[in-house]
Design a protein around this motif. Structure first.
Motif, PDB file in Angstrom:
ATOM      1  N   HIS A  47       0.816  -1.225   0.000  1.00 21.71           N
ATOM      2  CA  HIS A  47       0.000   0.000   0.000  1.00 21.71           C
ATOM      3  C   HIS A  47       0.848   1.273   0.000  1.00 21.71           C
ATOM      4  O   HIS A  47       0.551   2.213  -0.722  1.00 21.71           O
ATOM      5  N   TRP A  48       1.891   1.286   0.813  1.00 22.42           N
ATOM      6  CA  TRP A  48       2.656   2.523   0.989  1.00 22.42           C
ATOM      7  C   TRP A  48       3.478   2.903  -0.240  1.00 22.42           C
ATOM      8  O   TRP A  48       4.023   3.999  -0.293  1.00 22.42           O
ATOM      9  N   ARG A  49       3.538   2.036  -1.256  1.00 26.43           N
ATOM     10  CA  ARG A  49       4.222   2.414  -2.496  1.00 26.43           C
ATOM     11  C   ARG A  49       3.518   3.594  -3.164  1.00 26.43           C
ATOM     12  O   ARG A  49       4.105   4.286  -4.002  1.00 26.43           O
ATOM     13  N   CYS A  50       2.258   3.854  -2.780  1.00 29.04           N
ATOM     14  CA  CYS A  50       1.517   5.001  -3.316  1.00 29.04           C
ATOM     15  C   CYS A  50       2.223   6.319  -2.996  1.00 29.04           C
ATOM     16  O   CYS A  50       2.038   7.318  -3.696  1.00 29.04           O
ATOM     17  N   LEU A  51       3.056   6.318  -1.962  1.00 28.24           N
ATOM     18  CA  LEU A  51       3.748   7.547  -1.560  1.00 28.24           C
ATOM     19  C   LEU A  51       4.749   8.016  -2.606  1.00 28.24           C
ATOM     20  O   LEU A  51       5.056   9.206  -2.682  1.00 28.24           O
ATOM     21  N   GLU A  52       5.238   7.076  -3.412  1.00 22.03           N
ATOM     22  CA  GLU A  52       6.186   7.466  -4.464  1.00 22.03           C
ATOM     23  C   GLU A  52       5.534   8.427  -5.462  1.00 22.03           C
ATOM     24  O   GLU A  52       6.173   9.362  -5.927  1.00 22.03           O
ATOM     25  N   GLY A  53       4.275   8.220  -5.757  1.00 22.50           N
ATOM     26  CA  GLY A  53       3.553   9.129  -6.642  1.00 22.50           C
ATOM     27  C   GLY A  53       3.109  10.391  -5.924  1.00 22.50           C
ATOM     28  O   GLY A  53       3.169  11.495  -6.460  1.00 22.50           O
ATOM     29  N   ALA A  54       2.650  10.230  -4.667  1.00 25.05           N
ATOM     30  CA  ALA A  54       2.180  11.370  -3.888  1.00 25.05           C
ATOM     31  C   ALA A  54       3.306  12.357  -3.594  1.00 25.05           C
ATOM     32  O   ALA A  54       3.054  13.540  -3.359  1.00 25.05           O
ATOM     33  N   ALA A  55       4.548  11.880  -3.620  1.00 30.02           N
ATOM     34  CA  ALA A  55       5.698  12.753  -3.352  1.00 30.02           C
ATOM     35  C   ALA A  55       5.804  13.884  -4.373  1.00 30.02           C
ATOM     36  O   ALA A  55       6.422  14.905  -4.108  1.00 30.02           O
ATOM     37  N   TRP A  56       5.180  13.707  -5.525  1.00 33.24           N
ATOM     38  CA  TRP A  56       5.252  14.721  -6.584  1.00 33.24           C
ATOM     39  C   TRP A  56       4.131  15.747  -6.506  1.00 33.24           C
ATOM     40  O   TRP A  56       3.972  16.569  -7.394  1.00 33.24           O
ATOM     41  N   SER A  57       3.359  15.728  -5.440  1.00 39.74           N
ATOM     42  CA  SER A  57       2.273  16.693  -5.258  1.00 39.74           C
ATOM     43  C   SER A  57       2.833  18.119  -5.273  1.00 39.74           C
ATOM     44  O   SER A  57       3.926  18.369  -4.769  1.00 39.74           O
ATOM     45  N   GLY A  58       2.070  19.032  -5.811  1.00 40.87           N
ATOM     46  CA  GLY A  58       2.469  20.437  -5.815  1.00 40.87           C
ATOM     47  C   GLY A  58       2.086  21.146  -4.528  1.00 40.87           C
ATOM     48  O   GLY A  58       2.457  22.296  -4.312  1.00 40.87           O
ATOM     49  N   GLU A  59       1.343  20.472  -3.678  1.00 39.21           N
ATOM     50  CA  GLU A  59       0.887  21.050  -2.416  1.00 39.21           C
ATOM     51  C   GLU A  59       1.938  20.823  -1.321  1.00 39.21           C
ATOM     52  O   GLU A  59       2.251  19.674  -0.983  1.00 39.21           O
ATOM     53  N   PRO A  60       2.502  21.898  -0.741  1.00 38.99           N
ATOM     54  CA  PRO A  60       3.546  21.743   0.273  1.00 38.99           C
ATOM     55  C   PRO A  60       3.134  20.877   1.462  1.00 38.99           C
ATOM     56  O   PRO A  60       3.941  20.091   1.963  1.00 38.99           O
ATOM     57  N   ALA A  61       1.887  20.996   1.931  1.00 39.44           N
ATOM     58  CA  ALA A  61       1.441  20.198   3.080  1.00 39.44           C
ATOM     59  C   ALA A  61       1.468  18.709   2.745  1.00 39.44           C
ATOM     60  O   ALA A  61       1.857  17.883   3.579  1.00 39.44           O
TER      61      ALA A  61
END
Length: 169
Positions: A47-61
């Motif tokens: 499940h936590w592999r999703c963080l690899e994509g979320a790391a590219w969010s433009g939102e600082p928070a």
């Protein structure tokens, strides 16, 4: 902008659409997360592999929340993803602030939503009652700027409790 409106009602880590709620990630602000990403349900394998994509969010928070979560995962891919993150200047500033850890009387790490048990009778100032030893306090909240305090409900009252008087259940 509100985290739920910003995310369109989906988890900002994994994209799940059910059970999404705003979670405060101090000092960055709110991030919309599903129950699994909030830690309220067991995460399925991978499940936590999703963080690899979320790391590219433009939102600082969101960047900061992903960076912090990656730091708690003891896997080589997580360390690599964290090291490779490009944080915004705002998120970099938050990352430089030391993390406050809340620990119970035995040194166990407390987390948002945990259940604790009082180890001592505690007079509740201003409410006119005593919280008895052995009382379970469910769904605690962590006081963001004070590692020695948590908040919880006892006899219908929201109170601040010193962590030295609780043990994790």
């Amino acid at each position: 902008m509100d985290a739920m409106a910003r995310s369109g009602g989906v988890c900002e880590f994994c994209g799940a659409g059910e059970g999404v709620a705003a979670v405060t990630v101090a000092p960055a602000g709110d991030v919309a997360l599903c129950a699994v990403c909030r830690g309220e349900e067991d995460a399925p394998a991978g499940h936590w592999r999703c963080l690899e994509g979320a790391a590219w969010s433009g939102e600082p928070a969101v960047q900061f929340a992903v960076w912090r979560k990656l730091g708690t995962i003891a896997e080589p891919w997580a360390a690599e993803a964290r090291d490779g993150m490009m944080l915004s200047p705002e998120a970099e500033g938050w990352a430089a602030i030391p993390v406050i850890e809340h620990r119970d009387c035995h040194g166990a790490l407390l987390a948002q939503g945990d259940t604790v048990v009082l180890i001592k009778d505690l007079p509740v100032k201003g409410a006119g009652f005593t919280a008895k030893r052995g009382t379970a306090v469910r769904g605690i909240s962590l006081v963001p700027d004070n590692a020695g305090q948590i908040e919880g409900r006892v006899e219908g009252q929201r109170i601040v409790i010193l962590t030295e008087f609780v043990k994790k259940k």
